[in-house]
Design a protein around this motif. Structure first.
Motif, PDB file in Angstrom:
ATOM      1  N   ALA A  12       0.840  -1.189   0.000  1.00  0.00           N
ATOM      2  CA  ALA A  12       0.000   0.000   0.000  1.00  0.00           C
ATOM      3  C   ALA A  12       0.879   1.243   0.000  1.00  0.00           C
ATOM      4  N   LEU A  13       1.932   1.186   0.825  1.00  0.00           N
ATOM      5  CA  LEU A  13       2.846   2.322   0.904  1.00  0.00           C
ATOM      6  C   LEU A  13       3.571   2.502  -0.423  1.00  0.00           C
ATOM      7  N   ILE A  15       2.452   1.696  -3.327  1.00  0.00           N
ATOM      8  CA  ILE A  15       1.530   2.325  -4.277  1.00  0.00           C
ATOM      9  C   ILE A  15       1.457   3.816  -3.973  1.00  0.00           C
ATOM     10  N   ALA A  16       1.436   4.103  -2.646  1.00  0.00           N
ATOM     11  CA  ALA A  16       1.313   5.492  -2.241  1.00  0.00           C
ATOM     12  C   ALA A  16       2.511   6.304  -2.714  1.00  0.00           C
ATOM     13  N   LEU A  17       3.706   5.734  -2.540  1.00  0.00           N
ATOM     14  CA  LEU A  17       4.916   6.492  -2.855  1.00  0.00           C
ATOM     15  C   LEU A  17       5.323   6.360  -4.322  1.00  0.00           C
ATOM     16  N   GLY A  18       4.703   5.395  -4.993  1.00  0.00           N
ATOM     17  CA  GLY A  18       5.084   5.130  -6.379  1.00  0.00           C
ATOM     18  C   GLY A  18       4.905   6.356  -7.239  1.00  0.00           C
ATOM     19  N   SER A  19       5.757   7.298  -7.073  1.00  0.00           N
ATOM     20  CA  SER A  19       5.617   8.539  -7.815  1.00  0.00           C
ATOM     21  C   SER A  19       6.225   8.342  -9.190  1.00  0.00           C
ATOM     22  N   PHE A  23       6.188   4.816 -12.800  1.00  0.00           N
ATOM     23  CA  PHE A  23       5.099   4.756 -13.754  1.00  0.00           C
ATOM     24  C   PHE A  23       5.217   5.768 -14.899  1.00  0.00           C
ATOM     25  N   GLN A  94       0.704  -4.508  -9.429  1.00  0.00           N
ATOM     26  CA  GLN A  94       0.129  -3.161  -9.397  1.00  0.00           C
ATOM     27  C   GLN A  94       1.128  -2.135  -8.901  1.00  0.00           C
ATOM     28  N   ARG A 233       0.524  -4.676 -16.250  1.00  0.00           N
ATOM     29  CA  ARG A 233      -0.307  -3.590 -15.728  1.00  0.00           C
ATOM     30  C   ARG A 233      -1.118  -2.921 -16.827  1.00  0.00           C
TER      31      ARG A 233
END
Lengths: 341, 397
Positions: A12-13, A15-19, A23, A94, A233
């Motif tokens: 979750a973190l 995904i949160a930090l995946g700046s 991507f 993801q 993805r």
């Protein structure tokens, strides 16, 4: 498991930090920069993905990853494997921890949509079955009313199981254990009457893990369709195309009679389809953003689909699986590649 | 505040710039930190939403109303694969509560016994208790769970060869089956009568204490309590026609039907958690008792109290003040460790929430539900134990 919660929170973190970094650019650029493909596989399922004592991964799912690496880098070894449980696999993809998920994952509508995955062509058509000890005297899945069933959680298997018993108006008692080793141990210790998973996986478990494989039978009924294939993805069409057409290239090669042994001779083939596939008539590689030798490299280093199948799960392996629905369409199977032109 | 030097005794405070005022500074930095935390939170949340949207991953809690379509092995409330995800999560939550409550009670009893045994003057008893504590505390709890699960599922026979130690009770690797009471409306009333009896016992104990304080006369509270606890439900049962029908387990097809079942998963989890946590509680109890000055025991004996009374009336009340706070952490640990259930197939909250997470792909939502639930349980235990701790704390007059 506590570690699982931590992993989930970490994801979750992530995904949160995946700046930007993970991507922003297309996956292909990131892969090229790393110099390898990060591939999520099963933690150990003989025939599909299994590490040997030296840590070399082998199996059908593993070969799909090697084929993609060969298409991108010309080197089937440019892959790193991340063993994932059924629970971890989707978040790993993801969050960008892996580039491809090649882990006997069933293609379903909800996974294709709300889970944010794109499924490349099916590499193995499977169906869910039941395995029981012979001593139980059961010969059909319709006799399983009231049975205790061992199953792994978080899979389509678990859902199909409930659906099947509901549809037949039968009762069952589930024993849901997350760890692959623990669920096998529980079944072979007699904690459950029935083990259910994909038929291919069951063949693998029976042949490699059963104390005495002859004591167990796989019931004739297949209760579901399980198209297994690699997933990437959502939102990166370029990389999706590469994975898709890498799989198609192995099918096309088998159909055209090209294998790892004769691929060099085939470079001189007068057949225009073969010329386009192998890059002696350029254009296809450029369309994918790859070297013109992409398919040549795949076939040379990994082989065509038939070779991959026979090497990992075919009749000469412990799994002893027939081609069945996994045969080419020209032989009455379901394997069909769109034209490479 | 002693910011003024000795030479600063003038009636007027000296003029200082705000930058040098410690109060202003403190507030300024607190606002700065708070702002930082809020900004970071906002950054994380907006990033999550943006990334999820980019990958077309659905968000929100609307999935809770959808049909779960998976089965759960043990349920305390009606549940079928046709029930919703929220119902499934409730089943998991209740299963967690069940193992946590039973685990806390049993671990406290076992831990207290072992803790006192370690102080025993009997060499063998003391040494055995020491070995128990040292072994149990130094082996990871997950391994202990695997161990107990393997012991149960490997050593017990198949249902058809089930052990039958006493009539109606069957032990197999599917669990322990024993006869339950057949459904009858009177059992609800018996339950209510039992609750009423418990309240009655509490009132009786209060009255007896008051009377002793006032008159010095003792009342046989223990005997009276047992009388009330037995008589009230028994009379209700008799009034209801004294039904004796039992629901006896019977081998039918693959397994036993009817009766009450304790599954191997539940048994292994409960055993593992109780035995593990009791090791820690034993040490807390031992240190708590050791911390009470020996003079207290001597003084109590000098008053003519006998050994049980010394422990119950003098030593334990003082030891409890030391024992309760660290025991609270052990209760919290036990509750949180119950999430290891997923490894041996007991359908607790984490197991069900993990399955939900995987079937729906709602990782963030499922994880936040788990976190919220465990936080609530932990805060609840903590609040209760703090209340209890305040109650038994030394009242200084």
């Amino acid at each position: 498991m506590k570690t699982k919660i931590i992993a989930a929170m970490g994801t979750a973190l992530a995904i949160a930090l995946g700046s930007g970094a993970a991507f922003a650019g297309p996956t292909l650029n990131a892969v090229k920069q790393k110099g390898f493909v990060q591939c999520g596989v099963n933690t150990g399922l003989p025939g599909f993905s299994n590490p040997d004592s030296q840590g070399n991964w082998t199996g059908l799912d593993v070969d799909v990853c090697r084929a993609v690496a060969a298409a991108i880098f010309g080197d089937a070894k440019a892959v790193r494997f991340t063993p994932l449980s059924a629970q971890q696999r989707f978040t790993a993809l993801q969050s960008g921890e892996i580039d491809i998920l090649s882990r006997n994952t069933t293609w379903t509508l909800s996974r294709d949509t709300s889970l944010g995955l794109n499924f490349a062509p099916t590499t193995f058509y499977d169906g869910q079955g039941f395995m029981v000890p012979k001593a139980l005297g059961v010969s059909s899945a319709t006799e399983l009313n009231g049975a205790t069933v061992c199953v792994q959680p978080g899979t389509t298997t678990e859902l199909n199981l409930a659906d099947y018993f509901r549809a037949k108006g039968m009762q069952f008692q589930p024993v849901v254990i997350e760890s692959f080793d623990e669920v096998n141990a529980a079944f072979f210790a007699g904690r459950c009457d029935v083990y259910t998973t994909d038929a291919s996986g069951m063949a693998s478990i029976r042949s490699t893990l059963a104390p005495n494989p002859d004591d167990y039978i796989i019931l004739p009924e297949l209760i579901s369709k399980e198209p297994l294939g690699p997933a990437v993805r959502h939102g990166d069409d370029e990389f999706f195309d590469i994975v898709k057409w890498t799989v198609y290239a192995t099918l096309e090669a088998e159909e055209k009679g090209i294998n790892s042994g004769n691929v060099d001779e085939m470079l001189k083939s007068p057949d225009p389809t073969i010329q386009r596939l192998l890059g002696s008539n350029p254009g296809m590689g450029q369309a994918l953003g790859l070297d013109e030798k992409w398919a040549y490299n795949v076939i040379k280093t990994v082989g065509n689909y038939g070779e991959i199948f026979e090497r990992n799960v075919g009749v000469k392996t412990p799994l002893k699986l027939e081609r069945g629905p996994n045969g080419l369409w020209t032989n009455g199977g379901l394997m069909y590649a769109p034209p490479i032109r | 505040m002693s910011t003024r030097g000795p030479g600063n005794l003038a009636p007027q405070a000296p003029r200082r710039s705000l930058i040098n005022d410690p109060n202003v500074r403190a507030i300024f930095f607190q606002i700065l930190v708070l702002g930082g935390v809020v900004l970071l939170g906002w950054y994380l949340v907006s990033n999550v939403l943006e990334n999820l949207a980019r990958q077309n991953i659905a968000t929100g809690f609307s999935f809770l109303d959808r049909e779960a379509s998976f089965a759960i092995g043990e349920t305390m409330i009606p549940y079928s694969p046709a029930s919703s995800y929220s119902q499934a999560l409730l089943v998991g939550f209740l299963n967690t509560i069940k193992v946590a409550v039973l685990g806390i009670i049993l671990a406290t009893v076992l831990g207290t016994i072992v803790g006192i045994a370690r102080l025993s003057s009997n060499f063998l008893v003391a040494k055995l208790a020491s070995i128990y504590v040292e072994v149990i505390r130094n082996v990871p709890v997950l391994l202990q769970l695997f161990f107990w699960y393997a012991v149960i599922s490997e050593s017990l026979p198949q249902p058809r060869q089930a052990l039958n130690p006493i009539p109606g009770v069957f032990l197999s690797n599917r669990g322990m089956k024993f006869p339950g009471l057949a459904d009858d409306p009177i059992w609800t009333w018996v339950g209510i009568a039992l609750l009423a009896a418990i309240v009655g016992v509490w009132l009786l104990a209060r009255w007896a204490r008051k009377r002793q304080e006032a008159t010095g006369q003792q009342f046989p509270v223990v005997l009276g309590s047992i009388g009330v606890l037995v008589a009230l439900p028994l009379l209700t049962w008799l009034a209801g026609g004294a039904p004796t029908a039992l629901d006896v387990p019977e081998l039918q097809g693959f397994n036993f039907r009817g009766g009450i079942n304790i599954s191997p998963e539940f048994a292994a989890l409960l055993m593992g958690l109780v035995i593990y946590t009791a090791g820690f509680i034993a040490e807390i109890v031992r240190s708590g008792i050791r911390a009470v000055n020996w003079g207290q025991t001597e003084a109590a004996s000098a008053l003519g109290l006998h050994r049980g009374e010394v422990l119950r009336l003098v030593v334990l009340p003082q030891a409890l003040r030391i024992i309760v706070p660290p025991t609270t952490s052990q209760y919290l640990n036990l509750t949180k460790n119950s999430s290891l259930a997923v490894a041996i197939g007991y359908p607790d909250l984490v197991s069900v929430a993990n399955t939900t997470l995987n079937q729906t792909g709602q990782a963030i939502e499922a994880v936040s539900i788990m976190m919220a639930v465990y936080l609530t349980i932990s805060l609840g235990i903590s609040l209760f134990m703090n209340w209890y701790n305040t109650r038994i704390a030394l009242v200084e007059r």
